[in-house]
Design a protein around this motif. Structure first.
Motif, PDB file in Angstrom:
ATOM      1  N   ASN A   1       9.835 -14.706  11.839  1.00 23.19           N
ATOM      2  CA  ASN A   1      10.829 -13.938  12.056  1.00 23.19           C
ATOM      3  C   ASN A   1      11.136 -12.970  12.315  1.00 23.19           C
ATOM      4  OD1 ASN A   1      11.733 -13.227   9.471  1.00 23.19           O
ATOM      5  ND2 ASN A   1      12.344 -14.770   8.288  1.00 23.19           N
ATOM      6  N   GLU A   2      11.030 -12.017  11.930  1.00 19.00           N
ATOM      7  CA  GLU A   2      10.072 -10.875  12.118  1.00 19.00           C
ATOM      8  C   GLU A   2       9.356 -10.132  12.489  1.00 19.00           C
ATOM      9  OE1 GLU A   2      11.552  -6.236   9.312  1.00 19.00           O
ATOM     10  OE2 GLU A   2      11.908  -8.727   8.858  1.00 19.00           O
ATOM     11  N   ILE A   3       8.940  -9.152  13.278  1.00 18.95           N
ATOM     12  CA  ILE A   3       7.634  -7.925  13.373  1.00 18.95           C
ATOM     13  C   ILE A   3       7.226  -6.441  12.503  1.00 18.95           C
ATOM     14  CG2 ILE A   3       6.241  -7.099  15.530  1.00 18.95           C
ATOM     15  CD1 ILE A   3       7.069  -9.489  17.235  1.00 18.95           C
ATOM     16  N   ILE A   4       6.245  -7.175  12.263  1.00 19.89           N
ATOM     17  CA  ILE A   4       6.251  -5.462  11.178  1.00 19.89           C
ATOM     18  C   ILE A   4       4.905  -4.493  11.914  1.00 19.89           C
ATOM     19  CG2 ILE A   4       6.263  -4.965   9.022  1.00 19.89           C
ATOM     20  CD1 ILE A   4       8.376  -5.912   9.402  1.00 19.89           C
ATOM     21  N   ASN A   5       5.662  -3.769  11.976  1.00 21.69           N
ATOM     22  CA  ASN A   5       4.490  -1.649  12.287  1.00 21.69           C
ATOM     23  C   ASN A   5       4.014  -1.997  11.053  1.00 21.69           C
ATOM     24  OD1 ASN A   5       4.842  -3.226  15.131  1.00 21.69           O
ATOM     25  ND2 ASN A   5       6.099  -2.300  15.147  1.00 21.69           N
ATOM     26  N   ASP A   6       2.806  -0.574  11.386  1.00 22.62           N
ATOM     27  CA  ASP A   6       1.885   0.155  10.481  1.00 22.62           C
ATOM     28  C   ASP A   6       2.515  -0.162   9.120  1.00 22.62           C
ATOM     29  OD1 ASP A   6       2.708   2.213  12.034  1.00 22.62           O
ATOM     30  OD2 ASP A   6       4.500   2.533  11.589  1.00 22.62           O
ATOM     31  N   SER A   7       1.436  -1.452   9.149  1.00 27.23           N
ATOM     32  CA  SER A   7       0.871  -1.881   7.299  1.00 27.23           C
ATOM     33  C   SER A   7      -0.527  -1.669   6.947  1.00 27.23           C
ATOM     34  CB  SER A   7       1.167  -3.848   8.382  1.00 27.23           C
ATOM     35  OG  SER A   7       2.548  -4.267   8.039  1.00 27.23           O
ATOM     36  N   PHE A   8      -0.392  -2.081   6.258  1.00 31.20           N
ATOM     37  CA  PHE A   8      -1.779  -0.896   5.784  1.00 31.20           C
ATOM     38  C   PHE A   8      -2.757  -2.351   4.853  1.00 31.20           C
ATOM     39  CE2 PHE A   8       1.411   2.584   6.058  1.00 31.20           C
ATOM     40  CZ  PHE A   8       0.503   3.532   6.901  1.00 31.20           C
ATOM     41  N   ASP A   9      -2.206  -3.505   3.999  1.00 35.47           N
ATOM     42  CA  ASP A   9      -2.768  -3.886   3.455  1.00 35.47           C
ATOM     43  C   ASP A   9      -2.415  -5.854   3.778  1.00 35.47           C
ATOM     44  OD1 ASP A   9      -4.203  -5.244   1.652  1.00 35.47           O
ATOM     45  OD2 ASP A   9      -4.065  -3.817   0.037  1.00 35.47           O
ATOM     46  N   ILE A  10      -3.509  -6.362   4.208  1.00 32.18           N
ATOM     47  CA  ILE A  10      -3.330  -8.111   4.133  1.00 32.18           C
ATOM     48  C   ILE A  10      -2.529  -8.267   3.562  1.00 32.18           C
ATOM     49  CG2 ILE A  10      -4.809  -7.877   5.965  1.00 32.18           C
ATOM     50  CD1 ILE A  10      -7.082  -9.102   4.534  1.00 32.18           C
ATOM     51  N   LYS A  11      -3.131  -8.110   1.673  1.00 35.37           N
ATOM     52  CA  LYS A  11      -2.686  -8.853   0.875  1.00 35.37           C
ATOM     53  C   LYS A  11      -0.621  -8.716   0.689  1.00 35.37           C
ATOM     54  CE  LYS A  11      -6.590  -7.530  -1.974  1.00 35.37           C
ATOM     55  NZ  LYS A  11      -6.482  -6.614  -2.793  1.00 35.37           N
ATOM     56  N   ASP A  12      -0.105  -7.696   1.307  1.00 39.52           N
ATOM     57  CA  ASP A  12       1.112  -7.494   1.574  1.00 39.52           C
ATOM     58  C   ASP A  12       1.767  -8.870   2.371  1.00 39.52           C
ATOM     59  OD1 ASP A  12       1.135  -5.845  -0.641  1.00 39.52           O
ATOM     60  OD2 ASP A  12       0.868  -4.354   1.239  1.00 39.52           O
ATOM     61  N   MET A  13       1.217  -9.560   2.619  1.00 39.80           N
ATOM     62  CA  MET A  13       1.659 -10.722   4.259  1.00 39.80           C
ATOM     63  C   MET A  13       2.647 -11.354   3.370  1.00 39.80           C
ATOM     64  SD  MET A  13      -1.960 -11.461   6.431  1.00 39.80           S
ATOM     65  CE  MET A  13      -2.156 -10.279   8.302  1.00 39.80           C
ATOM     66  N   ARG A  14       4.081 -11.433   4.220  1.00 36.99           N
ATOM     67  CA  ARG A  14       4.420 -12.527   3.485  1.00 36.99           C
ATOM     68  C   ARG A  14       4.498 -13.871   4.843  1.00 36.99           C
ATOM     69  NH1 ARG A  14       9.889  -8.672   2.513  1.00 36.99           N
ATOM     70  NH2 ARG A  14      10.876 -10.353   2.872  1.00 36.99           N
ATOM     71  N   ILE A  15       5.035 -15.092   4.259  1.00 36.81           N
ATOM     72  CA  ILE A  15       4.888 -16.051   5.410  1.00 36.81           C
ATOM     73  C   ILE A  15       5.788 -16.265   6.655  1.00 36.81           C
ATOM     74  CG2 ILE A  15       5.319 -18.523   5.473  1.00 36.81           C
ATOM     75  CD1 ILE A  15       5.358 -18.771   2.759  1.00 36.81           C
ATOM     76  N   ASP A  16       6.877 -15.658   6.471  1.00 40.97           N
ATOM     77  CA  ASP A  16       7.501 -15.294   8.012  1.00 40.97           C
ATOM     78  C   ASP A  16       7.849 -14.430   8.321  1.00 40.97           C
ATOM     79  OD1 ASP A  16       8.760 -14.285   6.294  1.00 40.97           O
ATOM     80  OD2 ASP A  16      11.057 -15.079   6.587  1.00 40.97           O
ATOM     81  N   LYS A  17       6.990 -12.908   7.874  1.00 40.02           N
ATOM     82  CA  LYS A  17       6.592 -11.996   9.693  1.00 40.02           C
ATOM     83  C   LYS A  17       4.785 -12.048   9.855  1.00 40.02           C
ATOM     84  CE  LYS A  17      10.047 -11.251   6.658  1.00 40.02           C
ATOM     85  NZ  LYS A  17      11.530 -11.184   7.095  1.00 40.02           N
ATOM     86  N   TYR A  18       4.901 -11.419  11.274  1.00 41.59           N
ATOM     87  CA  TYR A  18       3.954 -10.953  11.776  1.00 41.59           C
ATOM     88  C   TYR A  18       3.447  -9.299  12.257  1.00 41.59           C
ATOM     89  CZ  TYR A  18       0.486 -11.308  15.518  1.00 41.59           C
ATOM     90  OH  TYR A  18      -0.764 -11.817  16.022  1.00 41.59           O
ATOM     91  N   TYR A  19       2.416  -9.085  11.352  1.00 37.72           N
ATOM     92  CA  TYR A  19       2.101  -7.763  11.206  1.00 37.72           C
ATOM     93  C   TYR A  19       1.471  -6.967  12.579  1.00 37.72           C
ATOM     94  CZ  TYR A  19       3.752  -8.736   6.888  1.00 37.72           C
ATOM     95  OH  TYR A  19       4.634  -9.358   5.551  1.00 37.72           O
ATOM     96  N   TYR A  20       1.614  -6.173  12.627  1.00 35.45           N
ATOM     97  CA  TYR A  20       0.115  -5.151  13.649  1.00 35.45           C
ATOM     98  C   TYR A  20      -0.242  -4.272  12.924  1.00 35.45           C
ATOM     99  CZ  TYR A  20       1.254  -7.280  17.881  1.00 35.45           C
ATOM    100  OH  TYR A  20       1.375  -7.968  18.873  1.00 35.45           O
ATOM    101  N   TYR A  21      -1.215  -3.610  12.773  1.00 37.76           N
ATOM    102  CA  TYR A  21      -2.086  -2.906  12.255  1.00 37.76           C
ATOM    103  C   TYR A  21      -2.982  -1.212  12.842  1.00 37.76           C
ATOM    104  CZ  TYR A  21      -1.726  -5.867   7.691  1.00 37.76           C
ATOM    105  OH  TYR A  21      -0.923  -6.922   7.534  1.00 37.76           O
ATOM    106  N   LYS A  22      -2.187  -0.090  11.540  1.00 38.34           N
ATOM    107  CA  LYS A  22      -2.107   0.440  12.530  1.00 38.34           C
ATOM    108  C   LYS A  22      -4.348   1.087  12.532  1.00 38.34           C
ATOM    109  CE  LYS A  22      -1.293   5.207  14.227  1.00 38.34           C
ATOM    110  NZ  LYS A  22      -0.339   6.402  14.232  1.00 38.34           N
ATOM    111  N   ASN A  23      -5.303   1.041  13.644  1.00 36.46           N
ATOM    112  CA  ASN A  23      -6.355   0.953  13.365  1.00 36.46           C
ATOM    113  C   ASN A  23      -7.514   2.298  14.360  1.00 36.46           C
ATOM    114  OD1 ASN A  23      -8.681   0.880  12.915  1.00 36.46           O
ATOM    115  ND2 ASN A  23      -9.289  -0.216  14.381  1.00 36.46           N
TER     116      ASN A  23
END
Length: 253
Positions: free
Chosen positions: A215-237
């Motif tokens: 239900n939400e896209i999260i940008n600028d994430s840094f750690d996969i340990k912080d993943m929540r079930i209903d969020k999709y993540y993009y990581y800066k590499n």
């Protein structure tokens, strides 16, 4: 329905309890408890079937039922909450049915009072956040809404340990002998702790293999340990963003 009934198994300890009830004159009490347990488990089965989840087995013990189901971790949170509350919801419906039977004099006062007393006790027992009771699963679902799945799972284990300790102390104070229940809950808790690495691996694998609901896209994430079930993540590499599937693969391999 027939396929589900084929997966129901009554544990040997339940037959032993019924035999003890016959010999001791408490068969009515035991049968009432078993009816409540069956209705409770039927509530879970109803929501498993409603959400088209594959049921592996349903085992009926003297103190409750245990259902094993093939389900993803990444189910919609509201589904997990309804599944956790399914048994209690059906017990609520049972109270209405029992009241109507009592109102129209189909059952006597003693039977009605026994049903209501046992029903309330089983509802309260299942709401305790001890693994694997419904309360622990409900706690995990609610925590998953606001915290990472990793922290939610660890919270469930911590609260489960504390609740089990308090439950045992409470029973000792009131001199209630529930050694079989203690052992069952303790073994379930130990298994849950042992399965932590497996559950964590399954969580990340589902992120890679399936197109889950988010239900939400999260940008600028840094750690996969912080993943929540209903969020999709993009990581800066370095100077670009990569999606969570590629990032998990990069981190794991």
């Amino acid at each position: 329905m027939k396929n589900i009934l084929d997966k129901v198994r009554i544990d040997y300890s339940t037959y032993i309890l019924i035999l003890i009830g016959l010999l001791s004159g408490y068969i009515k009490n035991i049968m009432i408890i078993l009816v409540i347990v069956l209705v409770h488990e039927l509530g879970h089965v109803f929501f498993f079937s409603l959400f088209k989840m594959d049921i592996e087995s349903i085992v009926i013990y003297p103190f409750g039922g245990v259902s094993k189901v093939n389900k993803k971790i990444h189910e919609r949170i509201y589904k997990d909450i309804l599944i956790s509350l399914g048994g209690i919801i059906f017990q609520g419906l049972l109270i209405i049915v029992i009241y109507l039977l009592y109102k129209y004099s189909i059952i006597v006062d003693s039977t009605y009072n026994m049903y209501i007393s046992y029903n309330k006790s089983i509802i309260l027992f299942n709401l305790i956040p001890i693994i694997p009771l419904d309360g622990s699963k409900l706690l995990l679902s609610i925590c998953s809404k606001y915290m990472s799945y990793r922290i939610s799972y660890i919270t469930m284990i911590f609260v489960g340990c504390l609740s089990l300790l308090l439950f045992i102390l409470y029973n000792m104070i009131f001199k209630l002998n529930d050694i079989v229940v203690y052992l069952f809950l303790l073994v379930s808790l130990i298994n849950c702790i042992k399965e932590y690495k497996y559950v964590k691996g399954k969580f990340y694998l589902e992120r890679i293999l399936y197109d889950n609901y988010y239900n939400e896209i999260i940008n600028d994430s840094f750690d996969i340990k912080d993943m929540r079930i209903d969020k999709y993540y993009y990581y800066k590499n370095k100077d670009r963003y990569i999606n969570e599937k590629d990032y998990i693969l990069k981190k794991m391999y």
